[in-house]
Design a protein around this motif. Structure first.
Motif, PDB file in Angstrom:
ATOM      1  N   THR A 124     -21.825  64.367   9.089  1.00  0.00           N
ATOM      2  CA  THR A 124     -23.272  64.540   9.157  1.00  0.00           C
ATOM      3  C   THR A 124     -23.976  63.274   8.669  1.00  0.00           C
ATOM      4  O   THR A 124     -23.367  62.407   8.052  1.00  0.00           O
ATOM      5  CB  THR A 124     -23.737  65.732   8.299  1.00  0.00           C
ATOM      6  N   GLY A 125     -25.263  63.200   8.949  1.00  0.00           N
ATOM      7  CA  GLY A 125     -26.083  62.093   8.461  1.00  0.00           C
ATOM      8  C   GLY A 125     -26.420  61.048   9.500  1.00  0.00           C
ATOM      9  O   GLY A 125     -27.313  60.215   9.281  1.00  0.00           O
ATOM     10  N   HIS A 144     -18.953  67.990   0.975  1.00  0.00           N
ATOM     11  CA  HIS A 144     -20.311  67.974   1.538  1.00  0.00           C
ATOM     12  C   HIS A 144     -20.840  66.542   1.661  1.00  0.00           C
ATOM     13  O   HIS A 144     -21.917  66.201   1.159  1.00  0.00           O
ATOM     14  CB  HIS A 144     -21.258  68.811   0.688  1.00  0.00           C
ATOM     15  N   SER A 192     -22.236  63.061   3.482  1.00  0.00           N
ATOM     16  CA  SER A 192     -23.205  62.723   4.522  1.00  0.00           C
ATOM     17  C   SER A 192     -23.363  61.205   4.583  1.00  0.00           C
ATOM     18  O   SER A 192     -23.500  60.546   3.546  1.00  0.00           O
ATOM     19  CB  SER A 192     -24.557  63.387   4.215  1.00  0.00           C
TER      20      SER A 192
END
Length: 353
Positions: free
Chosen positions: A274-275, A330, A332
């Motif tokens: 993600t990101g 988690h 990113s």
């Protein structure tokens, strides 16, 4: 949450009615006053670096500020000439026109300011990814008109080296030079009044990266000696990109495969999915396509579809912690570290988990 402290100064920094020492506003010298020797203006000063701590310190010995998320810079002013120097010692004056223009307007002859170049989001928070995009990404040549300079220390002032002064006195002089209300290309990193743990909790609630605590009575020392402490609301560090798994995400990137350093060797620490935005993915994919190789630089397990890279790209990654087998939790993607700055790679300890 952020405001100037209301406490009185512990001692006057100047004698009553002194000659104004700011460049361009000098009064005729008083022959009855002894002349102070001038210190040569250093070409470069190694920055003071904050030591990472798990909890915010408490007590009256500490001054607190927001932790800004951008590029650390030193702003050198010498009678109208401006130099903007990065932490790694590179001259980036041409890349920050807004900061340059604001520096020429400061009412001072010579000065060195320590601070951070940032791009602010709509909430007034620093956005590292936006700064990277403004500069054109890794190896980018664009100038960042929207970048401003957040000043948090004053190291040299009109011919005098201030590094030997205690933090609080340097802070007062900086406030004289840059008012708290300044909202242009150069702004003051304002002191936050209160106790460390409460300030940290408020920073986390407002979605900030963290806080900086500085010992009130210490001089400015280059390196990471503990005079400054950083406490992060969200962990963010540099990791090597070993490769990526193709996917349907932006730039055809499904997941980036990351590594940290451990005992001098690269160790795989998991993937980042993600990101990425369309713009940051395009910049990243351009860089990755230049360094494709046949084998991974560190063992990663069975990843048959992965595209492997030479281990030269350092990505800034946000994460919430670590799993028991030393993988990022988690995570990113935030952006690529600039090659001119030789980004630090996270060092794993044996007890990390």
């Amino acid at each position: 949450m952020v405001k100037r402290p209301s406490k009185p100064r512990t001692a006057p920094l100047r004698e009553p009615n002194p000659p104004d020492i700011r460049g361009g506003r000098r009064r005729p010298p008083d022959p009855q006053q002894p002349a102070l020797p001038f210190d040569p203006m250093p070409d470069r000063i190694e920055p003071c670096l904050a030591l990472l701590k798990a909890a915010a310190p408490s007590g009256p010995d500490w001054i607190f500020e927001i932790k800004w998320d951008g590029y650390r810079l030193a702003l050198h002013l010498d009678h109208g000439k401006v130099r903007i120097i990065t932490r790694g010692g590179h001259d980036w004056t041409h890349r920050f026109p807004t900061i340059h223009a604001a520096a020429t307007a400061l009412p001072v002859g010579t000065a060195i300011l320590d601070g951070e170049a940032v791009v602010l989001d709509e909430m007034g928070r620093s956005d590292f990814n936006a700064l990277q995009q403004a500069l054109g990404g890794r190896s980018g040549k664009r100038s960042a008109d929207e970048a401003i300079f957040i000043a948090f220390d004053l190291l040299h002032f009109d011919g005098h080296d201030l590094r030997g002064l205690e933090q609080e006195s340097r802070r007062h002089l900086l406030e004289d030079l840059i008012p708290a209300a300044a909202d242009g290309g150069i702004r003051l990193s304002q002191e936050i009044e209160g106790d460390g743990p409460a300030i940290f909790a408020a920073a986390a609630e407002h979605g900030l990266e963290g806080i900086i605590a500085k010992r009130r009575d210490e001089p400015y020392r280059s390196g990471r000696g503990g005079e400054w402490v950083k406490v992060k609301c969200i962990q963010s560090d540099g990791f090597i990109i070993l490769g990526y798994e193709p996917g349907s995400g932006y730039g055809g990137i499904g997941r980036l495969l990351m590594a940290a350093m451990k005992e001098g060797k690269l160790q795989y620490v998991g993937g980042v999915g993600t990101g990425l935005s369309s713009r940051s993915a395009a910049i990243l994919r351009t860089e990755m396509d230049k360094i494709v190789t046949k084998k991974p630089a560190a063992p990663t397990g069975r990843k048959l579809e992965a595209v492997w890279l030479q281990p030269v790209l350092v990505a800034e990654v946000e994460y919430r912690g670590w799993t028991s087998d030393q993988k990022l939790r988690h995570a990113s993607y935030k952006g690529l570290r600039d090659p001119d700055e030789g980004g630090e790679v996270f060092q794993l300890r044996g007890d990390r988990g």
